[in-house]
Scaffold this motif. Sequence first.
Motif, PDB file in Angstrom:
ATOM      1  N   SER A  19     -10.557  17.291 -11.760  1.00 52.54           N
ATOM      2  CA  SER A  19     -10.431  16.758 -10.397  1.00 52.54           C
ATOM      3  C   SER A  19      -9.445  15.598 -10.456  1.00 52.54           C
ATOM      4  N   ILE A  20      -8.503  15.608  -9.531  1.00 51.35           N
ATOM      5  CA  ILE A  20      -7.521  14.510  -9.463  1.00 51.35           C
ATOM      6  C   ILE A  20      -7.560  13.930  -8.058  1.00 51.35           C
ATOM      7  N   LEU A  21      -7.949  12.676  -7.978  1.00 50.65           N
ATOM      8  CA  LEU A  21      -8.016  11.985  -6.693  1.00 50.65           C
ATOM      9  C   LEU A  21      -6.912  10.928  -6.667  1.00 50.65           C
ATOM     10  N   ASN A  22      -6.206  10.886  -5.553  1.00 46.46           N
ATOM     11  CA  ASN A  22      -5.036  10.019  -5.456  1.00 46.46           C
ATOM     12  C   ASN A  22      -5.221   8.878  -4.473  1.00 46.46           C
ATOM     13  N   CYS A  23      -4.451   7.830  -4.717  1.00 44.89           N
ATOM     14  CA  CYS A  23      -4.556   6.630  -3.891  1.00 44.89           C
ATOM     15  C   CYS A  23      -3.195   5.926  -3.894  1.00 44.89           C
ATOM     16  N   ASP A  24      -2.742   5.511  -2.742  1.00 48.06           N
ATOM     17  CA  ASP A  24      -1.487   4.777  -2.633  1.00 48.06           C
ATOM     18  C   ASP A  24      -1.751   3.408  -2.002  1.00 48.06           C
ATOM     19  N   TYR A  25      -0.963   2.442  -2.389  1.00 51.16           N
ATOM     20  CA  TYR A  25      -1.125   1.104  -1.809  1.00 51.16           C
ATOM     21  C   TYR A  25       0.240   0.534  -1.446  1.00 51.16           C
ATOM     22  N   THR A  26       0.218  -0.422  -0.556  1.00 49.81           N
ATOM     23  CA  THR A  26       1.476  -1.003  -0.086  1.00 49.81           C
ATOM     24  C   THR A  26       1.640  -2.464  -0.490  1.00 49.81           C
ATOM     25  N   ASN A  27       0.543  -3.151  -0.757  1.00 53.53           N
ATOM     26  CA  ASN A  27       0.606  -4.581  -1.047  1.00 53.53           C
ATOM     27  C   ASN A  27       0.943  -4.801  -2.527  1.00 53.53           C
ATOM     28  N   SER A  28       2.132  -5.319  -2.790  1.00 56.93           N
ATOM     29  CA  SER A  28       2.565  -5.516  -4.181  1.00 56.93           C
ATOM     30  C   SER A  28       1.819  -6.665  -4.868  1.00 56.93           C
ATOM     31  N   MET A  29       1.027  -7.420  -4.104  1.00 55.25           N
ATOM     32  CA  MET A  29       0.241  -8.502  -4.706  1.00 55.25           C
ATOM     33  C   MET A  29      -1.040  -7.986  -5.365  1.00 55.25           C
ATOM     34  N   THR A  93      -7.591  -5.381  -5.170  1.00 56.79           N
ATOM     35  CA  THR A  93      -7.745  -6.800  -4.884  1.00 56.79           C
ATOM     36  C   THR A  93      -6.604  -7.560  -5.556  1.00 56.79           C
ATOM     37  N   ASP A  94      -6.400  -8.793  -5.133  1.00 55.10           N
ATOM     38  CA  ASP A  94      -5.407  -9.607  -5.819  1.00 55.10           C
ATOM     39  C   ASP A  94      -5.993 -10.964  -6.152  1.00 55.10           C
ATOM     40  N   ASP A  95      -5.423 -11.583  -7.125  1.00 55.39           N
ATOM     41  CA  ASP A  95      -5.968 -12.808  -7.702  1.00 55.39           C
ATOM     42  C   ASP A  95      -6.124 -13.909  -6.663  1.00 55.39           C
ATOM     43  N   ASN A  96      -5.280 -13.872  -5.636  1.00 61.23           N
ATOM     44  CA  ASN A  96      -5.314 -14.944  -4.649  1.00 61.23           C
ATOM     45  C   ASN A  96      -6.328 -14.698  -3.548  1.00 61.23           C
ATOM     46  N   ALA A  97      -6.961 -13.537  -3.572  1.00 62.61           N
ATOM     47  CA  ALA A  97      -7.882 -13.183  -2.478  1.00 62.61           C
ATOM     48  C   ALA A  97      -9.318 -13.215  -2.946  1.00 62.61           C
ATOM     49  N   GLY A  98      -9.603 -14.029  -3.933  1.00 65.28           N
ATOM     50  CA  GLY A  98     -10.947 -14.002  -4.490  1.00 65.28           C
ATOM     51  C   GLY A  98     -11.173 -12.627  -5.069  1.00 65.28           C
TER      52      GLY A  98
END
Lengths: 113, 113
Positions: A19-29, A93-98
């Motif tokens: 099974s291959i589940l995919n995910c894309d994100y836009t926030n480079s942070m 998540t990103d380091d600056n967002a808790g």
Amino acid sequence: DQQVKQNSPSLSVQEGRISILNCDYTNSMFDYFLWYKKYPAEGPTFLISISSIKDKNEDGRFTVFLNKSAKHLSLHIVPSQPGDSAVYFCAATDDNAGNMLTFGGGTRLMVKP
Amino acid sequence: DSGVTQTPKHLITATGQRVTLRCSPRSGDLSVYWYQQSLDQGLQFLIQYYNGEERAKGNILERFSAQQFPDLHSELNLSSLELGDSALYFCASSVSGQNTEAFFGQGTRLTVV
């Protein structure tokens, strides 16, 4: 603006196959990514995570791959089992967002015996 | 069992009313998060507390408030309830407040009639 997207609402796989589940994100942070599994009437269950300094993390049957240049991650389940049938969410998540998790919309995986 | 306890499991209340949802985090976890899952919106981050202090805030309505007590349990207060507030409310906890997996409770299903 959806910062984390799972473009496949559902996926059907035969037992024993991958099974291959995919995910894309836009926030480079985003620098930390997680996959959760959710059964009906239960809370999300943590599966596996990956830091942005890695491109692969493996835990038993579950492997997460991260392609930072493409802003894409995927979860591989090998071999798939009927008990894996659930909704899978990727989160970031990103380091600056808790530790605020931004979730994708989920992919419903059905593993057929 | 994630170790995160949420009460009550189900809640039915009328519009205009106020309710309190309660969360006990895993033993040793300092950070608590609240998420809302509506039918058409996926999992949305509301608010995070770390060791008693607010750490991050998401799209939480002004009618909603939360706090984390000295014993680290948390409460989410929802007031002037509207039909659209009907959703699953999840609490999660983690050891630290950054880049780590969060463990979710089973959720409270709120129905506003």
